[in-house]
Design an enzyme around this catalytic site. Structure first.
Site, PDB file in Angstrom:
ATOM      1  N   TYR A   1       0.947  -1.325   0.013  1.00  0.00           N
ATOM      2  CA  TYR A   1       0.178  -0.070   0.125  1.00  0.00           C
ATOM      3  C   TYR A   1       0.688   1.253  -0.021  1.00  0.00           C
ATOM      4  CZ  TYR A   1      -4.035  -3.097   0.597  1.00  0.00           C
ATOM      5  OH  TYR A   1      -4.844  -4.176   0.313  1.00  0.00           O
TER       6      TYR A   1
ATOM      7  N   GLY B   1      -3.428 -14.039  12.541  1.00  0.00           N
ATOM      8  CA  GLY B   1      -4.454 -13.643  11.840  1.00  0.00           C
ATOM      9  C   GLY B   1      -5.381 -14.514  11.324  1.00  0.00           C
TER      10      GLY B   1
END
Length: 384
Positions: free
Chosen positions: A171, A319
């Site tokens: 990103y 996660g």
């Protein structure tokens, strides 16, 4: 043995109940207007009962150019109020929650006008394979730094315990760091210190709002995802410089994300990333006693406990295991099996790409959507 994961940890001004943390996980459930809803609240509440720390999914700092149309934001008053309900629920369970901040742009901003290959927008009606556009080179990166600061102010007002800067997964911050994505010739491009400038300036703004101890950063030096990645020598030089500079700031934590093939797409017949031992390479560079190293990606409880025991990580950020096991930390503590069956179709929602319009979200359609959103999200059971 997993007992090392069960000890408390001093994290900035806080003491976590254990070292089993929850990673940011995009779930795409803030339908239809990017405002956290009651289902989002329930999802975080379930996991707050046992997690040492929760890091939210990436929260958009502006409604601009994101590939996730139903990711939550934090730029409006309505969103701040909605997030306050979530943080209150987490705190009622004795939990800690940090807001992960992620930038997007409309125009889709980047350090240079270079499109990421292989990326796609998942929820555009009639365009299931729509690829990323060529971004607009931002004239003054400080404009984007300002967005992060405003989001940090809003996160504080919403009752979060801290913020995490999303410097991973290709990103915007990673694009500035990466010489393949950043071809700028000004003070934000070229040399390693210049390419690191955007990240360091952003962190400084977050520290101004929160103080250093309640700020963290997530990094994924192996690259790959969203078409970023440099040769190994340049990767190590770049991230070593960055981490040593971050270390001077004394922030609460640095999360180091290990290489994983799932985040390394094959482009033009070969994988894009640069596999190397991220924790062993960069962890020792963190010298500041105020900053702890967290490790992320693909750890089993046993492997995570080993890393904590040998001192290579202070805590493990899980996660996928948190998706199917809302009581993950309790299961590990009690030695119960991690036998939850992942609903693969429910990662990002069992629903079509509903438009951002309240007028179209009424009656039976809205009720059906509410049921669809629960699937693979808040319907995973606790261990008996």
């Amino acid at each position: 043995m997993t007992s090392a994961l069960l000890n408390p940890l001093k994290l900035g001004p806080y003491t976590t109940r254990n070292r089993i943390f929850m990673s940011a996980l995009t779930r795409n459930r803030s339908v239809p207007t990017n405002v956290p809803n009651e289902l989002n609240l329930e999802y975080y509440r379930q996991r707050a009962r046992s997690a040492g720390l929760i890091v939210t999914e990436g929260i958009l700092v502006a409604q601009q150019g994101t590939e996730w149309p139903h990711a939550p934001g934090i730029w409006s008053r309505e969103q701040v109020e909605a997030w306050r309900k979530v943080t209150n629920a987490v705190h009622a369970e004795g939990g800690l929650i940090y807001a992960q901040q992620i930038a997007s742009g409309q125009p889709v901003y980047a350090p240079s006008a270079i499109a990421a290959r292989e990326g796609k927008f998942r929820h555009i009606p009639g365009k299931p394979n729509a690829t990323y556009v060529t971004p607009t080179e931002i004239d003054d990166p400080k404009k984007l730094v300002t967005l992060f600061k405003k989001a940090a102010i809003n996160a504080k007002e919403a009752g979060f315990d801290g913020v995490e800067y999303h410097g991973a997964n290709g990103y915007l911050p990673t694009q500035f760091l990466d010489s393949a994505a950043n071809h700028r010739t000004d003070s934000y491009g070229g040399s390693i210190p210049n390419r690191a400038r955007f990240v360091l300036e952003s962190l400084s703004e977050l520290i101004e709002v929160w103080g250093p101890g309640r700020v963290g950063i997530k990094l994924s030096p192996s690259g790959g995802y969203n078409d970023v990645g440099m040769p190994l020598e340049e990767t190590i030089e770049t991230f070593s410089y960055l981490i040593q500079e971050i270390d001077k700031l004394g922030i609460g934590y640095i999360t180091l994300t290990r290489y994983g093939e799932a985040f390394d797409p094959v482009i033009d017949g070969k994988r894009r990333g640069t596999p190397h031992d991220v924790v062993a390479t960069y962890g020792p560079l963190v010298k500041n006693p105020k900053t702890v190293v967290l490790a992320n990606s693909g750890f089993t409880p046993e492997e995570g406990a080993q890393h904590v025991s040998n001192g290579s990580a202070a805590a493990i950020v899980y996660g996928m295991l948190w998706i199917a096991h809302p009581d993950l930390a309790r299961r590990i503590q009690e030695g119960k099996p991690l036998d939850g069956q992942l609903d693969m179709g429910g990662f990002f929602g069992h629903y079509p790409p509903y438009p951002h319009s309240e007028d179209l979200m009424k009656g039976k359609q809205l009720e059906q959507l509410k049921e669809d959103l629960k699937k693979g999200y808040t319907d995973y059971p606790d261990a008996v």
